[in-house]
Scaffold this motif. Structure first.
Motif, PDB file in Angstrom:
ATOM      1  N   GLY A 144      -8.184  22.558  45.673  1.00 59.32           N
ATOM      2  CA  GLY A 144      -8.742  21.518  44.303  1.00 59.32           C
ATOM      3  C   GLY A 144      -7.446  20.752  43.138  1.00 59.32           C
ATOM      4  O   GLY A 144      -7.625  21.127  42.687  1.00 59.32           O
ATOM      5  N   THR A 145      -6.800  20.353  44.442  1.00 57.19           N
ATOM      6  CA  THR A 145      -5.709  19.498  43.660  1.00 57.19           C
ATOM      7  C   THR A 145      -6.106  18.248  43.838  1.00 57.19           C
ATOM      8  O   THR A 145      -5.095  17.648  43.832  1.00 57.19           O
ATOM      9  CB  THR A 145      -4.388  20.303  44.184  1.00 57.19           C
ATOM     10  OG1 THR A 145      -4.299  20.440  45.316  1.00 57.19           O
ATOM     11  CG2 THR A 145      -4.115  21.721  43.225  1.00 57.19           C
ATOM     12  N   TRP A 185     -17.656  29.593  41.336  1.00 52.66           N
ATOM     13  CA  TRP A 185     -16.375  29.042  40.443  1.00 52.66           C
ATOM     14  C   TRP A 185     -15.324  30.801  40.160  1.00 52.66           C
ATOM     15  O   TRP A 185     -13.858  30.703  40.734  1.00 52.66           O
ATOM     16  CB  TRP A 185     -15.917  28.090  39.625  1.00 52.66           C
ATOM     17  CG  TRP A 185     -14.924  27.596  39.321  1.00 52.66           C
ATOM     18  CD1 TRP A 185     -13.935  26.475  40.096  1.00 52.66           C
ATOM     19  CD2 TRP A 185     -14.072  28.010  38.283  1.00 52.66           C
ATOM     20  NE1 TRP A 185     -12.638  26.718  39.118  1.00 52.66           N
ATOM     21  CE2 TRP A 185     -12.618  27.578  38.390  1.00 52.66           C
ATOM     22  CE3 TRP A 185     -14.343  28.722  36.954  1.00 52.66           C
ATOM     23  CZ2 TRP A 185     -12.153  28.023  37.426  1.00 52.66           C
ATOM     24  CZ3 TRP A 185     -13.536  29.424  36.310  1.00 52.66           C
ATOM     25  CH2 TRP A 185     -12.288  28.623  36.042  1.00 52.66           C
ATOM     26  N   THR A 192     -10.661  25.984  43.006  1.00 53.76           N
ATOM     27  CA  THR A 192     -11.624  24.603  43.142  1.00 53.76           C
ATOM     28  C   THR A 192     -11.495  24.418  42.191  1.00 53.76           C
ATOM     29  O   THR A 192     -11.389  24.602  41.571  1.00 53.76           O
ATOM     30  CB  THR A 192     -12.621  25.275  44.280  1.00 53.76           C
ATOM     31  OG1 THR A 192     -13.586  26.456  43.166  1.00 53.76           O
ATOM     32  CG2 THR A 192     -12.467  26.172  45.551  1.00 53.76           C
ATOM     33  N   ASN A 193     -12.964  23.431  42.467  1.00 52.05           N
ATOM     34  CA  ASN A 193     -12.683  23.062  41.246  1.00 52.05           C
ATOM     35  C   ASN A 193     -14.843  22.666  41.025  1.00 52.05           C
ATOM     36  O   ASN A 193     -15.580  22.790  41.450  1.00 52.05           O
ATOM     37  CB  ASN A 193     -12.766  20.934  40.987  1.00 52.05           C
ATOM     38  CG  ASN A 193     -11.714  21.110  41.753  1.00 52.05           C
ATOM     39  OD1 ASN A 193     -10.832  20.527  42.172  1.00 52.05           O
ATOM     40  ND2 ASN A 193     -10.596  21.304  40.549  1.00 52.05           N
ATOM     41  N   SER A 235     -17.653  20.050  39.639  1.00 54.82           N
ATOM     42  CA  SER A 235     -18.145  19.215  39.252  1.00 54.82           C
ATOM     43  C   SER A 235     -19.473  18.627  38.953  1.00 54.82           C
ATOM     44  O   SER A 235     -20.108  19.603  39.568  1.00 54.82           O
ATOM     45  CB  SER A 235     -17.959  18.383  40.454  1.00 54.82           C
ATOM     46  OG  SER A 235     -17.045  18.348  40.598  1.00 54.82           O
TER      47      SER A 235
END
Length: 406
Positions: free
Chosen positions: A49-50, A341, A351-352, A354
């Motif tokens: 997730g970067t 998450w 991860t992210n 959103s």
């Protein structure tokens, strides 16, 4: 009422996350080991997730260039280029970007966010019209607000709706400037640029393409979606960032438009921000050279993206409409997204999350971003962790985790 009381509901949500031991907006990295691994909460964690698309943050030539520039020119410029002057490296980077895109002019900003603020607010002012894809990034919307132009949104990726909007504005004075993105950062979908370019030509508008997530990813030489779609001549401005494929910080714009240098004195985000330090400029130049010299990075990146996308789709996740380095799994609710998450992080996968209003259609997303530096085994490990967590949370059927996504 205290000044910050208006944020009390949001603060309460943050406290709940902290109490649950999982706040996706405040994850401390104890140590970063490589483009794909870090130590988080004492545990070795796979990074997914970067946005480190080409994995160049640890490239030896990029690091060497940054170190040499700091030694030679110091750690910072301590002011804007208008006030403190341009270093030779600023000009060299602008020339290198213009050469890469085959354009006459290049302009460097201190962040990708400021590139959109600076270009959009300068191109369209009072009496002009900005036409924005409804799913545009926050920096695009903020740039539109800064410039005082009339803003018209059109349906995401709809050339027909864009044409309808321009038709209604046909008799209105002022310039019409269309803003679209190459790859959209939430669902990873691409814009129908050929169709948008045709609409732009029909109505005599201007077109700005934000290639933040498509630079280094798409196109025969990595210039982005405009190159892949064959419409670079129709893109009056290309805007992008250094913080994805170029492994640094900063932003840029390139154009063939005559008189473009005037933007340096009418773009407030350019004029009134300290310029990028020598190390950052040198690292970006080196990363751009690597992007141009090593097309295999782009091939590895897209292979990894397709592998992850196919693997998650086979597990039964609902994903964005097409494979790209942004692979987002649509969750049934924000609570499910937070829970998923947190469970992935506990299992060793970062991860992210959103959430609205940053996401289209009010979706809750578990967003992954793939790197060329990921090995196939790392991608497969991530898929298996998604499978284990999904089954554990009752979001997937009880089927064996996939050993590989071929």
């Amino acid at each position: 009422m205290a000044l910050l009381d208006k944020y009390a509901p949001l603060a309460a949500q943050y406290r709940q996350l902290e109490e649950a031991g999982a706040n996706p907006f405040n994850v401390p990295f104890d140590d970063v080991l490589s483009p794909t691994e870090a130590i988080i909460a004492g545990r070795q964690t796979l990074l997914l997730g970067t946005n480190n698309y080409l994995g160049l943050t640890y490239d030896p030539l990029v690091i060497e260039a940054a170190n040499a520039a700091s030694t030679a020119a110091g750690t910072g410029t301590t002011g804007s280029r208008i006030a403190n002057g341009s270093y030779g490296s600023h000009k060299r980077l602008e020339e290198a970007l213009a050469d890469f895109y085959g354009r006459k002019h290049g302009m460097v900003f201190s962040t990708g966010y400021q590139a959109n603020l600076g270009i959009i607010s300068a191109l369209a002012g009072k009496g002009d019209h900005l036409l924005l894809d409804a799913d545009s990034h926050a920096s695009i919307y903020d740039g539109a607000r800064l410039g005082y132009a009339q803003v018209t949104r059109f349906r995401h990726n709809s050339p027909d709706d864009l044409a309808n909007r321009l038709r209604r504005l046909a008799d209105e004075p002022g310039d019409k400037v269309i803003i679209v993105e190459g790859i959209y950062s939430m669902l990873g979908d691409t814009a129908p640029l050929r169709e948008f370019a045709a609409v732009k030509r029909e109505y005599g508008a201007y077109l700005v393409v934000d290639e933040a997530h498509s630079l280094g990813v798409l196109g025969a030489t990595g210039r982005g979606l405009a190159e892949q779609a064959g419409i670079e001549a129709d893109a009056d401005f290309i805007v992008g960032t250094f913080s994805k494929s170029l492994a640094g910080v900063g932003g840029f714009a390139v154009t063939d438009m005559e008189g473009a240098d005037i933007l340096r004195v009418v773009s407030r985000p350019y004029m009134f921000t300290a310029s990028l330090p020598p190390a950052n400029i040198a690292a970006t130049l080196a990363a751009l050279q690597q992007l141009r010299a090593r097309p295999e990075l782009r091939a590895d990146l897209n292979a990894n993206a397709a592998r992850l996308y196919r693997g998650l789709a086979q597990l039964g996740f609902t994903l964005g409409p097409e494979p790209s380095p942004v692979v987002s799994a649509i969750m049934p609710s924000p609570e499910a997204a937070f829970g998923f998450w947190a469970a992935l992080l506990k299992a060793g996968l970062y991860t992210n999350v959103s959430l609205p209003p940053a996401t289209p259609k009010g979706l809750a997303l578990l967003r992954s971003s793939v790197s060329a530096a990921h090995s196939p085994a790392q991608i497969d490990h991530a898929i298996n962790l998604f499978a284990d967590v999904g089954k554990g949370l009752g979001l997937l059927p009880e089927t064996p985790a996939l050993a590989a996504a071929k």
